[in-house]
Design a protein around this motif. Structure first.
Motif, short mmCIF file in Angstrom:
data_model
loop_
_atom_site.label_atom_id
_atom_site.label_comp_id
_atom_site.label_asym_id
_atom_site.label_seq_id
_atom_site.Cartn_x
_atom_site.Cartn_y
_atom_site.Cartn_z
N UNK A 187 1.49 -1.37 -0.32
CA UNK A 187 -0.15 -0.19 0.05
C UNK A 187 0.86 1.50 -0.23
N UNK A 188 1.92 1.33 0.50
CA UNK A 188 2.36 2.26 0.70
C UNK A 188 3.43 2.33 -0.42
N UNK A 189 3.57 1.70 -1.07
CA UNK A 189 4.43 1.48 -2.56
C UNK A 189 3.35 2.12 -3.62
N UNK A 190 2.06 1.65 -3.72
CA UNK A 190 1.51 2.57 -4.37
C UNK A 190 1.14 3.72 -4.30
N UNK A 191 0.92 4.51 -2.20
CA UNK A 191 0.83 5.83 -2.41
C UNK A 191 2.08 6.36 -2.71
N UNK A 195 2.09 7.48 -6.53
CA UNK A 195 0.90 8.65 -6.23
C UNK A 195 1.56 9.94 -6.02
N UNK A 196 2.30 10.01 -4.87
CA UNK A 196 2.44 11.13 -4.26
C UNK A 196 4.84 10.97 -5.17
N UNK A 253 -3.60 7.72 -7.27
CA UNK A 253 -2.23 6.17 -6.60
C UNK A 253 -2.54 6.76 -5.14
N UNK A 254 -2.92 7.83 -5.12
CA UNK A 254 -2.52 8.13 -3.32
C UNK A 254 -4.47 8.25 -2.83
N UNK A 255 -5.24 8.54 -3.58
CA UNK A 255 -6.37 8.16 -3.39
C UNK A 255 -7.23 6.77 -2.91
N UNK A 256 -6.16 5.57 -4.17
CA UNK A 256 -6.78 4.36 -3.92
C UNK A 256 -5.75 4.04 -2.45
N UNK A 303 0.30 13.33 5.29
CA UNK A 303 1.63 13.52 3.60
C UNK A 303 0.04 13.66 2.42
N UNK A 304 -0.88 13.64 2.88
CA UNK A 304 -1.60 14.41 1.66
C UNK A 304 -2.73 15.61 1.73
N UNK A 305 -2.72 16.02 2.95
CA UNK A 305 -3.04 16.67 3.55
C UNK A 305 -2.11 18.22 3.16
N UNK A 306 -0.89 17.21 2.49
CA UNK A 306 0.04 18.98 1.82
C UNK A 306 0.14 19.07 0.79
N UNK A 307 -0.55 18.06 -0.33
CA UNK A 307 -0.26 18.19 -1.01
C UNK A 307 -0.98 19.30 -2.16
N UNK A 308 -1.85 20.33 -2.10
CA UNK A 308 -1.14 21.17 -2.73
C UNK A 308 -0.55 22.34 -2.48
N UNK A 309 -0.05 22.55 -1.37
CA UNK A 309 1.31 23.00 -1.30
C UNK A 309 2.41 22.15 -2.02
N UNK A 310 2.46 21.46 -1.89
CA UNK A 310 2.86 20.89 -2.59
C UNK A 310 4.01 20.59 -3.95
#
Lengths: 107, 410
Positions: free
Chosen positions: B188-192, B195-196, B210-213, B241-248
């Protein structure tokens, strides 16, 4: 379900007395717990002979059919209900004989 | 019901029920491929019939019943299969009496089978996304830039091995459970992470599909194993980690480092959920595994209003803990980044330099080194290190950011 559990020698050399004792103990366990079908040790592939009788007469060739640093040094045939069981046994076997092991299901 | 509503219902049913349908059919028929095909047929039937007939009151039951019927039809069509089928049937334990509680969910058997350690990592990832996630073969192929035919072969081979080698359809024994769970989490971490921090020159830097899945599947796993600290830890890590997506990533497509991110656009709901999970694990008082420690590090970052406000001594202490659990040069490198904030770039560089041997091919090593050299005023060396990092970086947004920083050197 039967599995071929092959011992792969990758330059480890001949079996030491410690390894032999560990393998003996492991074999006893396989027998007493009902996994044992058959096993055999093979040593180096140097004395192998390849036989090919697909043509008009049988041809005998000295040496193994494939030259490689890694060779089959022995095997177990084990009876186990599924891969998880045989993988756990193979892990113990690898520790006992101090070599890599390959697990393959029989058809 | 209007068509858009039915479409939503279908999407939701697919998300909620796919894994359940595949899992229960696999259990009943002992054949992963048959379960997959019958489930796909049942969903195709739903797509045909629900818009006209309306969504059934219990979509899950409808789908399972329909898929069961499809599976039986298939078995009848291939009548000789009956015999073969008996032989090829997967092994599962029939000891239903054991009080497994929530562990007894068929989906858990499915997850453990798909993530079995006897399968290659790429096969585990593909199988998990197909069987548990319900992604189609074209979707998985696109996600990993693999030709559809190659991905289909990978899946076929994996299913054939499961049948031929008798990989059991079963929740592992208590003795094996921790290792096997950590194997699932690695998938699961690899999939994330794919995506990340997507690799590939012409791709979007962040692949939300991918991050969502990965988050969705980790949530599911958490429902199935609510007491497992590492499952909670991985979910928290992904959320924070995903929380920071839009700032990244900047509007110009550049990766924005933590110290330059606009923290006001971080997703507060995700941060709050991640913090709740981290606190839950702290309250549990059990020794944390690597995902919990990584989640805790991210919790410290997301608690700080600015880079300067960050409790760096806490971050360094957590990296020490992580390094004890996982003594890898990559962890040591990340620890050094935090150390630079606490004790200055000079101290950090002394820690980073010896890592050059194992990490010479890792872009982040050169990027970290470049940043430290820049802060110490060693411009020429920093330039060379940035150049090496850019050459090695696989992510488009990351190389853009490195290129800018190199350009700013005086």
């Amino acid at each position: 379900m039967q599995y071929l559990v092959s011992v792969i020698d990758d330059g480890t050399g001949p079996e030491t007395a410690t390894e032999e004792a560990a393998v003996d103990a492991f074999n006893d366990r396989l027998r007493s717990e009902g996994y044992w079908v058959f096993a055999g040790g093979l040593g180096s592939p140097d004395p192998a002979t390849v036989v090919d009788n697909r043509g008009s007469e049988a041809v005998f060739t000295d040496g193994p059919f494939v030259e490689s640093k890694e060779y089959l040094a022995g095997f177990w045939i084990l009876e186990a209900p599924d891969l998880d069981v045989v993988l756990r046994l193979a892990a113990e076997g690898s520790r006992a004989c101090n070599r890599k092991i390959e697990v393959r299901p029989f058809l | 019901m209007s068509p858009p509503d039915v479409r939503d219902e279908l999407t939701r049913a697919h998300h909620d029920e796919w894994a359940r349908v595949v899992a229960s059919l696999t259990r009943r028929f002992g054949d992963l491929g048959l379960a997959e095909d019958a489930a796909a047929e049942a969903f195709a039937t739903a797509v045909e019939r629900w818009p006209a007939e309306g969504t059934p009151p219990n979509p899950g039951a409808w789908l399972t019943t329909t898929a069961n019927r499809k599976a039986i039809d298939r078995i009848r069509r291939e009548s000789k299969r009956d015999h073969k089928h008996q032989e090829a049937a997967m092994v599962h334990d029939d000891h239903e009496a054991e009080p497994l509680g929530v562990l007894d969910d068929d989906r858990l058997r499915l997850v453990f089978t798909c993530c079995h350690p006897a399968l290659a990592m790429e096969a585990r990832v593909a199988l998990t996304l197909r069987m548990v996630g319900g992604l189609t073969v074209p979707e998985i192929s696109r996600a990993f830039f693999v030709q559809e035919s190659a991905m289909a072969r990978r899946l076929t081979r994996a299913k054939a091995k499961i049948a031929a080698a008798r990989i059991p359809y079963r929740v592992p024994t208590a003795e094996d459970l921790p290792t096997r769970v950590s194997g699932v989490l690695a998938v699961l971490f690899l999939v994330f992470n794919e995506g990340y921090l997507t690799s590939g020159a012409d791709t979007d830097p962040i692949r939300q599909d991918l991050t969502g899945e990965a988050i969705r599947l980790t949530r599911m796993l958490r429902d199935l194993l609510p007491d497992d600290g590492e499952v909670a830890g991985l979910l928290a890590l992904m959320l924070l980690t995903d929380a920071r997506r839009s700032a990244r990533v900047s509007p110009g497509g550049e990766l924005v480092p933590l110290d330059e991110q606009d923290r006001s656009v971080w997703d507060r709901a995700l941060v709050a959920e991640g913090h709740r999970l981290v606190r839950e694990r702290l309250d549990a008082g059990a020794a944390p595994g690597r995902y919990q420690v990584m989640a805790a590090i991210n919790a410290v970052h997301t608690s700080a209003r600015t880079m300067r406000d960050t409790d760096w001594s806490q971050v360094v202490a957590l990296y020490d803990q992580l390094h004890d659990l996982e003594p890898s040069p990559v962890v040591a490198l990340n620890r050094a980044v935090a150390l630079a904030e606490l004790d200055g770039p000079q101290v950090a560089l002394a820690v980073v330099e010896p890592l050059g041997e194992p990490l010479s091919g890792y872009h982040a090593y050169h990027a970290v080194r470049a940043d430290l050299l820049r802060r110490m005023g060693r411009g020429e060396e920093a330039r060379a290190a940035y150049t090496r990092a850019i050459e090695l970086a696989g992510n488009t947004a990351e190389s853009a950011s490195l290129t800018r920083r190199r350009g700013e050197l005086t």
